[in-house]
Design an enzyme around this catalytic site. Structure first.
Site, short mmCIF file in Angstrom:
data_model
loop_
_atom_site.label_atom_id
_atom_site.label_comp_id
_atom_site.label_asym_id
_atom_site.label_seq_id
_atom_site.Cartn_x
_atom_site.Cartn_y
_atom_site.Cartn_z
N GLU A 210 -4.36 -0.76 5.83
CA GLU A 210 -3.87 -1.60 7.11
C GLU A 210 -2.65 -0.84 7.47
O GLU A 210 -1.59 -1.57 6.89
CB GLU A 210 -3.90 -3.16 6.74
CG GLU A 210 -5.34 -3.55 6.18
CD GLU A 210 -6.52 -3.18 7.37
OE1 GLU A 210 -6.44 -3.23 8.45
OE2 GLU A 210 -7.78 -3.20 6.68
N CYS A 244 3.01 -5.74 12.45
CA CYS A 244 2.47 -4.42 12.52
C CYS A 244 1.23 -4.24 13.88
O CYS A 244 1.05 -3.48 14.41
CB CYS A 244 1.43 -4.15 11.39
SG CYS A 244 0.21 -5.50 11.03
#
Length: 469
Positions: A210, A244
């Protein structure tokens, strides 16, 4: 670390199959570990960051950790059921059966980042434990107080053969990634993700990455500019942009640029009328990241950008070492500026103008595929075109970031923004082995199908059937 892994794997193999009751018990203990120490985790997070909003930590790292665990508890029995599959005609008529069983993989390694150092440990663990695995977690060296708290309390809730934490710098992280786990999940920067993938390759360890990237916001036809401004400001300033999925740059129709910039300035000022002593606003995590962000702003300024610093109280940031950084809205940005080449991970928002939706789509598509994409607009044909013509890990329409909090949606990247998915059912399946099981008919199927020599008419008919003849 090798000893911990060996002990976990031995314990796992001795206990197979892992009953649903044991999995649920682990999930409940995981939730209790966070719930019982919520205040201490908030204190630790604030100490690690220099200052971190307590309410934000409660939302993102405490509630945001317990919520996926509760979701797994609620749905586990449904997820874990064997799944019937059809068999080819006429085998089903002859009594053959097929199904998939979801079996735990064994020991899962979790490498967690610093930006949400509780949530991004516990959210993967919801899927790991639901699937019946054991886990080892490598915490970030940038949040050592939070890491130390995990190590202090974990033994009160888990045997080391169920869950163990290790901490340390890049050398420990490298050694951790090289361990022969049954699965490894890493959340963090794309560059480090490449190293993790290399380290796992020698063991053929399956990896979920991820990562990040430059997640764009496209302001489309009919967008409510007040809504755009407020929602982008909320998403960009949460955790001081250290997310993120934070909106990384804004694509705005040329005629609306000034209105959107003014709206974001107004929205940010309303939420954060002051910054330095404001308990709601989080600091940049460390000196290195603070200096990097300021250098990128200066680089943009030197190359012709217009920088609008949103500092409603006129505070003097130069006279403090708090690492609080106001929102910087950067206009007239060009591709040679560092902040248009790298993921920003801080409270800096570049704004680019476009004319025609295909120009905006082209802007997105000439960059690496992002983790998230955000579209605001009321024109259904345009929205459909954006969804069809761009590729990103996930999309939120008429807001930013929110798709990550939907437990029944997979969370994943694509290309440089990641591989593999987790959350909810998708996480359960990521951390499970889908084992195919076929039960043969009592009849002599090989003879009926012409598979048994001597070959003859039955064989030729079987081949013709396979070929569609």
């Amino acid at each position: 670390m090798k000893d911990i892994l060996s002990a976990q794997r031995d314990s796992f193999m001795a206990a197979l199959p892992e009953p649903i009751s044991v999995r649920k018990d682990r999930l409940k203990r995981a939730a209790a570990m966070i719930r019982d120490h919520a205040d201490r985790f908030c204190d630790a997070l604030s100490e690690d960051f220099g200052h971190r909003s307590r309410e934000q930590s409660m939302i993102t790292d405490i509630g945001g950790s317990i919520s996926p665990i509760n979701h797994a508890l609620k749905n586990l029995e449904k997820w874990a059921r064997p799944e019937k599959r059809p068999v080819q005609f006429p085998l089903g008529l002859l009594g053959a059966k097929a199904w998939v069983e979801y079996q735990p993989k064994g020991v899962v390694g979790v490498i967690a980042p610093w930006n949400f150092p509780v949530n991004l440990v516990m959210s993967p663990l919801a899927g790991v434990f639901a699937a019946g695995n054991r886990a080892m977690v490598k915490t970030s060296e940038y949040t050592p107080v939070t890491a130390a708290l995990f190590e202090e309390i974990v033994g009160r809730y888990f045997d080391p053969t169920e869950l163990a934490f290790v901490s340390g710098g890049p050398d420990v992280g490298q050694a951790f990634a090289e361990l022969p786990f049954d699965h490894l999940i890493f959340t963090g920067a794309t560059g480090i993700g490449r190293h993790i993938l290399h380290a796992a390759a020698d063991n053929l360890t399956p990896v979920t990455l991820e990562l990040g990237g430059k997640s764009p916001v496209i302001v489309g036809k009919g967008a409510d500019l007040k809504q755009v401004s407020e929602r982008v400001a909320v998403g960009k300033m949460l955790n001081a942009g250290q997310i993120c999925l934070a909106p990384d740059y804004l694509l705005v129709p040329s005629a609306q640029e000034s209105a959107v910039v003014d709206g974001i300035r107004t929205a940010a000022s309303a939420m954060y009328p002051t910054l330095l002593s404001n308990p709601d606003y989080t600091s940049v995590v460390n000196d290195r990241h603070y200096e990097r962000l300021n250098q990128w702003v200066e680089d943009a300024r030197a190359k012709g950008a217009t920088v609008d610093v949103v500092n409603p109280a006129g505070e003097d940031f130069g006279s403090t070492n708090s690492r609080k950084m106001p929102l910087h809205i950067v206009r007239d940005v060009t591709d040679d500026m560092t902040l248009m080449q790298e993921e920003i991970f801080g409270p800096i928002l570049p704004v680019r103008r476009y004319d025609g939706i295909d120009a905006a789509i082209g802007e997105v598509n000439r960059r690496d595929r992002p983790l998230g994409l955000y579209y605001f607009g009321k024109d259904e044909a345009e929205r459909r075109r954006v969804l069809d013509r761009t590729i990103s890990g996930g999309v939120t329409i008429d807001d930013v970031i929110f798709h990550v909090s939907m437990e029944d949606l997979p969370f994943d990247g694509v290309g440089p923004s990641g591989m593999g998915s987790y959350h909810g059912l998708d996480g359960f399946r990521t951390f499970s082995h889908a084992k195919a099981v076929y039960q043969q008919s009592k009849l002599d199927v090989a003879k009926i199908a012409g598979l048994k020599p001597p070959y003859g008419d039955a064989t030729r008919k079987a081949v013709a059937r396979q070929m569609g003849g």
